[in-house]
Write an enzyme that holds these catalytic residues in place. Structure first.
Site, short mmCIF file in Angstrom:
data_model
loop_
_atom_site.label_atom_id
_atom_site.label_comp_id
_atom_site.label_asym_id
_atom_site.label_seq_id
_atom_site.Cartn_x
_atom_site.Cartn_y
_atom_site.Cartn_z
N GLN A 98 0.82 -1.21 0.00
CA GLN A 98 0.00 0.00 0.00
C GLN A 98 0.86 1.27 0.00
O GLN A 98 0.32 2.37 -0.03
CB GLN A 98 -0.92 0.00 1.22
CG GLN A 98 -1.91 -1.15 1.23
CD GLN A 98 -2.67 -1.26 2.54
OE1 GLN A 98 -2.55 -0.42 3.43
NE2 GLN A 98 -3.46 -2.31 2.66
N HIS A 153 -1.04 0.14 5.70
CA HIS A 153 -1.65 1.11 6.62
C HIS A 153 -0.78 2.34 6.85
O HIS A 153 -0.37 2.65 7.96
CB HIS A 153 -2.00 0.42 7.95
CG HIS A 153 -3.11 -0.57 7.83
ND1 HIS A 153 -3.80 -1.04 8.92
CD2 HIS A 153 -3.67 -1.17 6.76
CE1 HIS A 153 -4.73 -1.89 8.53
NE2 HIS A 153 -4.67 -1.99 7.20
N TYR A 169 -10.37 7.58 19.49
CA TYR A 169 -11.36 6.97 18.60
C TYR A 169 -11.41 5.45 18.69
O TYR A 169 -12.05 4.80 17.88
CB TYR A 169 -11.16 7.50 17.18
CG TYR A 169 -11.59 8.95 17.14
CD1 TYR A 169 -12.88 9.31 16.83
CD2 TYR A 169 -10.71 9.95 17.56
CE1 TYR A 169 -13.30 10.63 16.89
CE2 TYR A 169 -11.12 11.28 17.61
CZ TYR A 169 -12.41 11.60 17.28
OH TYR A 169 -12.83 12.91 17.37
#
Length: 365
Positions: free
Chosen positions: A80, A142, A246
């Site tokens: 990625q 990521h 979060y």
């Protein structure tokens, strides 16, 4: 709480099926881009487009691609990773500064970094790295990473948990799984929420994130909204505020890949923020996001648009404040991974398709 969320997901899914999409005509502006990732409009109507293997292109309105822009930092283009987002300085017209996020190779592996340089012709000059995620990890996944300038000129950078380091998203001593906020030259703003704490990185704005690949400022409030990938289900849309946690990986509605086992302690916990919207039970894999403020689609003014990779659709969300009241999937017949979505200066929406022969598409009607 979990039942209520599942009911909401089912209700929104039904609204998606029943929604009547405005007919959109994807017009090819440019093609031949290898895994385009980020898009920014220059004042003269041209576009800067990143290609994940490490190239930055200038795209003319007629679709002509420039030769690769010189001066782009070396990237670790694996998995990625590679050259990711691009943004213009708020004062670009006078300082010509362009900001790039990318996977930076270095001792220990790689990490997300941000560099800036001045665009002169087809080259970036005076390039300097203004942020480098710490620590570097031997991983190809990521990285985040979107770049958004706040109204005060500070720069938000979204970061990932590097896939194998999920517990570090709760550790304020590093940049893993965080959103950071810096000055345009890389300095730390004095009013960042963790400034002065010995146990925290001062750049951190928020934490407990998994892999944030979408970020945008709300056009009315100026607040930062982000979305992030869940694991197996549990993709989230969040109002991302200073100092807030979060939840990842302590609370999530996603499940472990393959096994489907529960992750963490549940789906909600005191002191951790609940998402504004989740996608269950299937991940849509969100990437790119924009609030629409133009006049080309007047009935969609104020709506939030999100590109998706796995779902291969453009998601449109109607909002009542911070509440999602309707969802619609657009461009499903295109059958393309949508990496980014931006509003052009002409009021049209533009998307990037993520493949070896990627395109810039303008959505007309």
């Amino acid at each position: 709480m979990r039942f209520q969320r599942l009911l909401l997901a089912a209700t929104l899914g039904l609204a998606t099926v029943l929604a009547q999409a405005q007919a959109l005509k994807p017009v090819s502006v440019a093609r031949g881009l290898q895994h385009p990732w980020g898009l920014a409009f220059l004042p003269d109507g041209r576009m800067l487009v990143t290609e994940r293997p490490g190239r930055l292109r200038i795209v003319s309105p007629d679709g002509t691609l420039s030769a690769p822009v010189a001066g782009v930092p070396k990237v670790d283009a694996r998995g990625q990773g590679g050259l990711l987002d691009v943004a213009l300085d708020p004062e670009f017209a006078t300082n010509r500064l362009v900001y790039l996020s990318y996977s930076e190779p270095g001792e220990g592996g790689n990490s997300t970094a941000v560099a800036r340089g001045q665009l002169e012709g087809n080259a970036l000059t005076n390039v300097q790295v203004i942020f480098s995620q710490q620590p570097k990890i031997n991983s190809a996944a990521h990285f985040g990473s979107r770049l958004v300038f706040a109204r005060d000129g500070r720069l938000f950078i979204t970061l990932g948990d590097r896939f194998g380091q999920r517990d570090e998203a709760q550790n304020l001593a590093n940049h893993i799984g965080k959103v950071v906020r810096i000055e345009r030259d890389g300095r730390v703003p004095s009013d960042n929420p963790f400034v002065g704490r010995n146990d925290a990185r001062p750049e951190i704005w928020s934490y407990g994130h998994r892999n944030v690949q979408g970020a945008a400022l709300h056009p009315a409030t100026g607040e930062l909204w982000t979305h992030e990938h869940g694991p197996q289900g549990g993709d989230e849309l969040n109002l991302t505020q200073a100092g807030r946690n979060y939840g990842w990986p302590v609370v999530t509605s996603g499940r472990e890949y393959g096994t489907g086992f529960k992750i963490g302690e549940g789906t909600s916990k005191s002191g951790m923020e609940d998402p504004l919207r989740q996608w269950l039970p299937r991940s849509v894999a969100p990437s790119g996001m924009v609030f629409y403020t133009g006049e080309r689609y007047p009935q969609w003014k104020g709506n939030l648009f999100i590109g998706t990779l796995r779902e291969q659709a453009l998601i449109r969300l109607e909002l009542d404040g911070t509440r999602v009241v309707r969802e619609e999937r657009l461009l499903t017949n295109l059958r393309e991974r949508i990496r980014d979505v931006r509003q052009g200066p002409d009021g049209w929406l533009y998307i990037l398709t993520d493949n070896n022969d990627g395109q810039v598409l303008r959505l007309e009607h």
